[in-house]
Enzyme design. Structure first.
Site, PDB file in Angstrom:
ATOM      1  N   ASP A 117       0.844  -1.199   0.000  1.00 25.91           N
ATOM      2  CA  ASP A 117       0.000   0.000   0.000  1.00 25.91           C
ATOM      3  C   ASP A 117       0.886   1.260   0.000  1.00 25.91           C
ATOM      4  O   ASP A 117       0.612   2.231  -0.703  1.00 25.91           O
ATOM      5  CB  ASP A 117      -0.915  -0.005   1.235  1.00 25.91           C
ATOM      6  N   HIS A 137      -4.552  -3.462   6.617  1.00 24.40           N
ATOM      7  CA  HIS A 137      -4.380  -3.707   5.181  1.00 24.40           C
ATOM      8  C   HIS A 137      -5.753  -4.100   4.633  1.00 24.40           C
ATOM      9  O   HIS A 137      -6.072  -5.284   4.477  1.00 24.40           O
ATOM     10  CB  HIS A 137      -3.360  -4.820   4.939  1.00 24.40           C
TER      11      HIS A 137
HETATM   12  P1  NAX Z   1      -2.049 -18.141  -4.109  1.00 20.59           P
HETATM   13  O1  NAX Z   1      -3.374 -18.805  -3.897  1.00 20.59           O
HETATM   14  O2  NAX Z   1      -1.492 -18.036  -5.480  1.00 20.59           O
HETATM   15  O3  NAX Z   1      -0.954 -18.889  -3.224  1.00 20.59           O
HETATM   16  C1  NAX Z   1      -1.153 -19.245  -1.910  1.00 20.59           C
HETATM   17  C2  NAX Z   1      -0.333 -20.494  -1.646  1.00 20.59           C
HETATM   18  O4  NAX Z   1      -0.393 -20.769  -0.251  1.00 20.59           O
HETATM   19  C3  NAX Z   1      -0.861 -21.733  -2.376  1.00 20.59           C
HETATM   20  O5  NAX Z   1       0.203 -22.315  -3.129  1.00 20.59           O
HETATM   21  C4  NAX Z   1      -1.321 -22.641  -1.233  1.00 20.59           C
HETATM   22  O6  NAX Z   1      -1.103 -24.016  -1.528  1.00 20.59           O
HETATM   23  C5  NAX Z   1      -0.448 -22.161  -0.082  1.00 20.59           C
HETATM   24  N1  NAX Z   1      -0.969 -22.457   1.255  1.00 20.59           N
HETATM   25  C6  NAX Z   1      -2.248 -22.420   1.695  1.00 20.59           C
HETATM   26  N2  NAX Z   1      -2.313 -22.770   2.981  1.00 20.59           N
HETATM   27  C7  NAX Z   1      -1.046 -23.008   3.401  1.00 20.59           C
HETATM   28  C8  NAX Z   1      -0.464 -23.431   4.609  1.00 20.59           C
HETATM   29  N3  NAX Z   1      -1.223 -23.680   5.684  1.00 20.59           N
HETATM   30  N4  NAX Z   1       0.886 -23.571   4.675  1.00 20.59           N
HETATM   31  C9  NAX Z   1       1.659 -23.345   3.594  1.00 20.59           C
HETATM   32  N5  NAX Z   1       1.143 -22.967   2.400  1.00 20.59           N
HETATM   33  C10 NAX Z   1      -0.176 -22.800   2.290  1.00 20.59           C
HETATM   34  O7  NAX Z   1      -2.163 -16.707  -3.423  1.00 20.59           O
HETATM   35  P2  NAX Z   1      -1.213 -15.432  -3.580  1.00 20.59           P
HETATM   36  O8  NAX Z   1      -1.709 -14.613  -4.722  1.00 20.59           O
HETATM   37  O9  NAX Z   1       0.201 -15.860  -3.564  1.00 20.59           O
HETATM   38  O10 NAX Z   1      -1.607 -14.627  -2.238  1.00 20.59           O
HETATM   39  C11 NAX Z   1      -1.275 -15.143  -0.968  1.00 20.59           C
HETATM   40  C12 NAX Z   1      -1.887 -14.310   0.134  1.00 20.59           C
HETATM   41  O11 NAX Z   1      -1.382 -12.976   0.101  1.00 20.59           O
HETATM   42  C13 NAX Z   1      -3.407 -14.155   0.069  1.00 20.59           C
HETATM   43  O12 NAX Z   1      -3.937 -14.322   1.382  1.00 20.59           O
HETATM   44  C14 NAX Z   1      -3.594 -12.729  -0.391  1.00 20.59           C
HETATM   45  O13 NAX Z   1      -4.859 -12.209   0.013  1.00 20.59           O
HETATM   46  C15 NAX Z   1      -2.442 -12.056   0.323  1.00 20.59           C
HETATM   47  N6  NAX Z   1      -2.025 -10.736  -0.162  1.00 20.59           N
HETATM   48  C16 NAX Z   1      -1.617  -9.837   0.755  1.00 20.59           C
HETATM   49  C17 NAX Z   1      -1.126  -8.594   0.407  1.00 20.59           C
HETATM   50  C18 NAX Z   1      -0.647  -7.618   1.426  1.00 20.59           C
HETATM   51  O14 NAX Z   1      -0.286  -6.507   1.030  1.00 20.59           O
HETATM   52  N7  NAX Z   1      -0.607  -7.923   2.721  1.00 20.59           N
HETATM   53  C19 NAX Z   1      -1.109  -8.166  -1.025  1.00 20.59           C
HETATM   54  C20 NAX Z   1      -1.141  -9.303  -1.984  1.00 20.59           C
HETATM   55  C21 NAX Z   1      -2.044 -10.445  -1.589  1.00 20.59           C
HETATM   56  O15 NAX Z   1      -3.357 -10.110  -1.928  1.00 20.59           O
END
Ligand code: NAX
Length: 325
Positions: free
Chosen positions: A159, A187
């Site tokens: 952000d 966030h």
């Molecule tokens: P993806 O769905 O592409 O990847 C997430 C990965 O996490 C998957 O490969 C899944 O298998 C894995 N996973 C799920 N549960 C797990 C666990 N218990 N242990 C280890 N791995 C696990 O999502 P992606 O686009 O990479 O986003 C990931 C997260 O970042 C989401 O929650 C998203 O909302 C959050 N974000 C946060 C941001 C921030 O500024 N704080 C911005 C970007 C993003 O939106």
């Protein structure tokens, strides 16, 4: 030889993890002389994909990458780790309520907090990216009783960087000319991107843009930028999120530049009247792995109301997961 830094990335086969791992391994996070060991943690269903990430990392022949560990076992993933970057989270499914999303993710982050407590280095630094990031960081820290709250942060750097980009565009200046940007709060849509302390090449930002522009265009655009990216790309921010992770951890570990600060979500210590029960984005300066909340900034009535609105949302999130704290 310089001792390698161990970095754990959860969700490393996901979009952000894939964009991040190569940058950490190539030295962008800790500098061109600092070797790293990557510990990549996934869920069992994603191990095949994670193996592919591991193969590609090998194929880069990166001189700073001393070892790669691929695992679905948190005990191995967090073993003696110095930096834990928690990206893996459950995505919001169709028809799923926000409350259920918060509860489902709370289970993941309480388990990971315990695993970090039991297996990571005592000096570990944790960055939570997976949403709802602020509340997940609160939960992880609460489940790590041997560690301090100050070791757990959540990411509002994306952000912050988005805000720098938009202000640079509007004023026709370079991002590098802008200092003292602040993101306050959660966030989420209640975050408060605040340019009132920004300096642009020696001038106050408010000499170059109007308050009306800030209120009517800038603030809502930053609050909704994630949605804007999804609409354009059909996918959520990944490369920019990974870039913000690099910035957040690098500045925390190596320090912020003199005269400037960054935005980090940290456990509130009551600064600016924010409840101590939440993880809240503040302006911070960092030095050698420690951060300090910047004190003494003026907040007008409008700013105070925005901080209160974000605090209220965070307290509501906290109430949903209260039993895990
Ligand atoms: P993806 O769905 O592409 O990847 C997430 C990965 O996490 C998957 O490969 C899944 O298998 C894995 N996973 C799920 N549960 C797990 C666990 N218990 N242990 C280890 N791995 C696990 O999502 P992606 O686009 O990479 O986003 C990931 C997260 O970042 C989401 O929650 C998203 O909302 C959050 N974000 C946060 C941001 C921030 O500024 N704080 C911005 C970007 C993003 O939106």
């Amino acid at each position: 030889m310089i001792k390698p830094i161990k970095v754990t990335i959860t969700g490393a086969a996901g979009h952000i993890g894939y964009a991040l791992a190569f940058r950490v391994a190539s030295g962008e996070m800790f500098g061109p002389d600092q070797p790293v060991i990557l510990r990549l943690l996934e869920i069992p269903q994603a191990l095949s994909s994670l193996n592919g990430v591991g193969m590609e990392l090998e194929d880069c022949a990166l001189p700073l990458l001393h070892d790669i560990v691929l695992t679905d076992d948190p005990g191995i993933g967090f073993r003696e780790t110095d930096y834990a970057i928690l990206i893996g989270a459950k995505a919001r499914g169709k028809g799923m309520e926000r409350k259920d999303l918060i509860s489902d993710n709370a289970k993941i982050f309480s388990a990971q907090g315990k695993a970090i407590n039991d297996h990571a280095s005592g000096d570990v630094r944790v960055l939570v990216v997976g949403n709802p990031a602020n509340t997940n960081a609160l939960i992880a820290a609460a489940n790590a009783p041997d560690l301090e709250n100050k070791q757990f942060t959540a990411m509002t750097r994306l952000d912050h960087n988005r805000a720098l980009g938009q202000l640079a565009n509007k004023t026709n200046k370079l991002v590098a000319d802008i200092t003292r940007m602040t993101i306050w709060g959660n966030h989420s849509m209640t975050q408060y991107p605040d340019i009132s302390n920004c300096r642009i090449g020696g001038a106050s930002a408010l000499e170059l843009v109007t308050r009306d522009w800030a209120i009517d265009h800038f603030i809502p655009r930053i609050q909704r930028r994630g949605g804007e990216i999804i609409e354009a790309r059909g996918l959520s921010s990944a490369a920019s999120a990974a870039d913000a992770v690099v910035d957040h951890v690098r500045d925390w570990a190596l320090g912020t530049p003199d005269g400037d600060w960054v935005s980090m979500s940290v456990r509130s210590d009551g600064s600016y009247g924010v409840s101590e029960d939440v993880v809240f984005s503040f302006p911070v300066t960092c030095k050698a792995g420690e951060y300090e909340i910047v004190q003494g900034l003026e907040l007008d009535d409008l700013s105070q109301a925005r901080l209160k609105a974000s605090e209220k949302e965070l307290l509501e999130e906290r109430a949903i997961i209260q039993e895990l704290l």
